[in-house]
Design a protein around this motif. Structure first.
Motif, short mmCIF file in Angstrom:
data_model
loop_
_atom_site.label_atom_id
_atom_site.label_comp_id
_atom_site.label_asym_id
_atom_site.label_seq_id
_atom_site.Cartn_x
_atom_site.Cartn_y
_atom_site.Cartn_z
N THR A 178 0.84 -1.19 0.00
CA THR A 178 0.00 0.00 0.00
C THR A 178 0.88 1.24 0.00
O THR A 178 1.98 1.24 0.57
CB THR A 178 -0.90 0.03 1.26
OG1 THR A 178 -0.07 -0.08 2.42
CG2 THR A 178 -1.93 -1.08 1.25
N PRO A 179 0.42 2.31 -0.65
CA PRO A 179 -0.81 2.39 -1.44
C PRO A 179 -0.60 1.83 -2.84
O PRO A 179 0.52 1.53 -3.23
CB PRO A 179 -1.06 3.90 -1.50
CG PRO A 179 0.31 4.48 -1.51
CD PRO A 179 1.15 3.59 -0.62
N LYS A 180 -1.68 1.69 -3.59
CA LYS A 180 -1.58 1.20 -4.97
C LYS A 180 -1.16 2.33 -5.91
O LYS A 180 -0.45 2.11 -6.88
CB LYS A 180 -2.92 0.61 -5.41
CG LYS A 180 -2.85 -0.16 -6.71
CD LYS A 180 -4.13 -0.94 -6.95
CE LYS A 180 -4.12 -1.62 -8.31
NZ LYS A 180 -3.03 -2.61 -8.41
N TYR A 181 -1.64 3.53 -5.62
CA TYR A 181 -1.28 4.70 -6.41
C TYR A 181 -0.80 5.79 -5.46
O TYR A 181 -1.34 5.95 -4.36
CB TYR A 181 -2.46 5.23 -7.22
CG TYR A 181 -3.03 4.24 -8.20
CD1 TYR A 181 -4.14 3.45 -7.88
CD2 TYR A 181 -2.45 4.07 -9.46
CE1 TYR A 181 -4.65 2.53 -8.78
CE2 TYR A 181 -2.96 3.15 -10.36
CZ TYR A 181 -4.06 2.39 -10.02
OH TYR A 181 -4.56 1.47 -10.91
N LEU A 182 0.18 6.54 -5.92
CA LEU A 182 0.72 7.63 -5.12
C LEU A 182 1.10 8.76 -6.07
O LEU A 182 1.95 8.58 -6.94
CB LEU A 182 1.95 7.13 -4.37
CG LEU A 182 2.54 7.92 -3.22
CD1 LEU A 182 1.48 8.35 -2.23
CD2 LEU A 182 3.60 7.08 -2.52
N VAL A 183 0.43 9.88 -5.94
CA VAL A 183 0.74 11.07 -6.75
C VAL A 183 1.19 12.14 -5.77
O VAL A 183 0.48 12.44 -4.81
CB VAL A 183 -0.47 11.55 -7.56
CG1 VAL A 183 -0.07 12.78 -8.39
CG2 VAL A 183 -1.00 10.44 -8.45
N THR A 184 2.36 12.70 -6.02
CA THR A 184 2.91 13.64 -5.06
C THR A 184 3.78 14.67 -5.77
O THR A 184 4.19 14.47 -6.92
CB THR A 184 3.74 12.90 -3.99
OG1 THR A 184 4.13 13.80 -2.97
CG2 THR A 184 4.98 12.26 -4.61
N GLN A 185 4.06 15.74 -5.09
CA GLN A 185 4.86 16.79 -5.70
C GLN A 185 6.35 16.56 -5.43
O GLN A 185 6.75 15.90 -4.45
CB GLN A 185 4.44 18.16 -5.12
CG GLN A 185 3.06 18.59 -5.59
CD GLN A 185 2.75 20.02 -5.15
OE1 GLN A 185 3.16 20.45 -4.09
NE2 GLN A 185 2.01 20.74 -5.99
N MET A 186 7.14 17.11 -6.32
CA MET A 186 8.60 17.08 -6.14
C MET A 186 8.97 17.62 -4.79
O MET A 186 8.38 18.60 -4.31
CB MET A 186 9.26 17.94 -7.22
CG MET A 186 9.46 17.25 -8.54
SD MET A 186 10.10 18.38 -9.82
CE MET A 186 11.24 19.38 -8.94
N GLY A 187 9.95 16.99 -4.16
CA GLY A 187 10.44 17.47 -2.88
C GLY A 187 9.77 16.85 -1.67
O GLY A 187 10.29 16.94 -0.55
N ASN A 188 8.61 16.21 -1.90
CA ASN A 188 7.91 15.58 -0.78
C ASN A 188 8.60 14.28 -0.35
O ASN A 188 9.42 13.71 -1.08
CB ASN A 188 6.46 15.28 -1.15
CG ASN A 188 5.60 16.52 -1.12
OD1 ASN A 188 6.03 17.57 -0.66
ND2 ASN A 188 4.38 16.40 -1.63
N ASP A 189 8.23 13.81 0.84
CA ASP A 189 8.69 12.52 1.35
C ASP A 189 7.48 11.58 1.40
O ASP A 189 6.41 11.98 1.85
CB ASP A 189 9.25 12.67 2.78
CG ASP A 189 10.38 13.67 2.87
OD1 ASP A 189 10.63 14.16 4.00
OD2 ASP A 189 11.01 13.95 1.84
N LYS A 190 7.68 10.34 0.97
CA LYS A 190 6.58 9.37 0.97
C LYS A 190 7.08 8.00 1.36
O LYS A 190 8.27 7.68 1.23
CB LYS A 190 5.92 9.28 -0.42
CG LYS A 190 5.14 10.52 -0.83
CD LYS A 190 3.92 10.71 0.06
CE LYS A 190 3.16 11.97 -0.31
NZ LYS A 190 2.04 12.24 0.61
N SER A 191 6.15 7.16 1.81
CA SER A 191 6.48 5.78 2.19
C SER A 191 5.54 4.80 1.50
O SER A 191 4.37 5.11 1.25
CB SER A 191 6.35 5.60 3.71
OG SER A 191 7.35 6.32 4.38
#
Lengths: 113, 111
Positions: A7-20
């Motif tokens: 998870t997640p199946k889809y992840l849309v995020t902006q440049m510079g962000n942090d995600k897991s």
């Protein structure tokens, strides 16, 4: 159901962000992996853990950090996301020595805008 | 040179015909090989594994391995439109767990 779930199946995020991205397997496998699949379908290994120990660490920017709290879980944290990080990330698991190949999770499509 | 190489295709096959996919590898230490099928937008699914020279048959699929020539092949008999997918070849070394994948061959089965 026995499986590798991420998870997640889809992840849309902006440049510079942090995600897991999170991954869990209930197959009783000892080894888990992160692979990146680019737009040309090429699957490339990033990391592998065996029973919580990092055993494969390919040439990956240090913005990518895997964590394995136990042998059933493997997470991927990405700092300072860049456009080039856009890809599908697959988690997989196997018995030791991958004699039966891998079982893949359903993938996480990451889009960095 | 990539460690595992496949023709990207597309390989266009009439329904009912045999689809023949090839894969070559450069590392002679590779011992076991796998064929995965990947539908568009889905994850790779293991369809065949082969560990020794020769042929291995499973239903409509036959995998062939020739370690001397360093190639692996997959035959799909009586091809169906549902076989349309990308087929990924992968190899792993003995006592290893890193699968190295080829770029995949896209197969299109036309009714």
């Amino acid at each position: 159901d026995t499986a590798v779930s991420q998870t997640p199946k889809y992840l849309v995020t902006q440049m510079g962000n942090d995600k897991s991205i999170k991954c869990e397997q209930n197959l009783g496998h000892d080894t888990m992996y992160w692979y990146k699949q680019d737009s040309k379908k090429f699957l490339k290994i990033m990391f592998s853990y065996n029973n919580k120990e990092l055993i494969i660490n390919e040439t990956v920017p240090n913005r990518f950090s895997p964590k394995s709290p136990d042998k059933a879980h493997l997470n991927l944290h990405i700092n300072s996301l860049e456009l080039g990080d856009s890809a599908v990330y697959f988690c997989a698991s196997s018995q030791d020595w991958a004699v039966d190949g891998y079982t893949f999770g359903s993938g996480t499509r990451l889009t960095v805008v | 040179q990539k460690e595992v190489e496949q023709n990207s295709g597309p390989l266009s096959v009439p329904e009912g015909a045999i689809a023949s996919l090839n894969c070559t590898y450069s590392d002679r230490g590779s011992q076991s090989f796998f064929w995965y099928r990947q539908y568009s937008g889905k994850s790779p699914e293991l369809i065949m594994s082969i560990y020794s020279n020769g042929d291995k048959e499973d239903g409509r699929f036959t995998a062939q391995l020739n370690k001397a020539s360093q190639y692996v092949s997959l035959l799909i008999r009586d091809s169906q439109p549902s076989d349309s997918a990308t087929y990924l070849c992968a190899g792993v070394k003995a006592a290893g767990n890193k699968l190295t994948f080829g770029g995949g061959t896209r197969v299109l089965v036309k009714p």
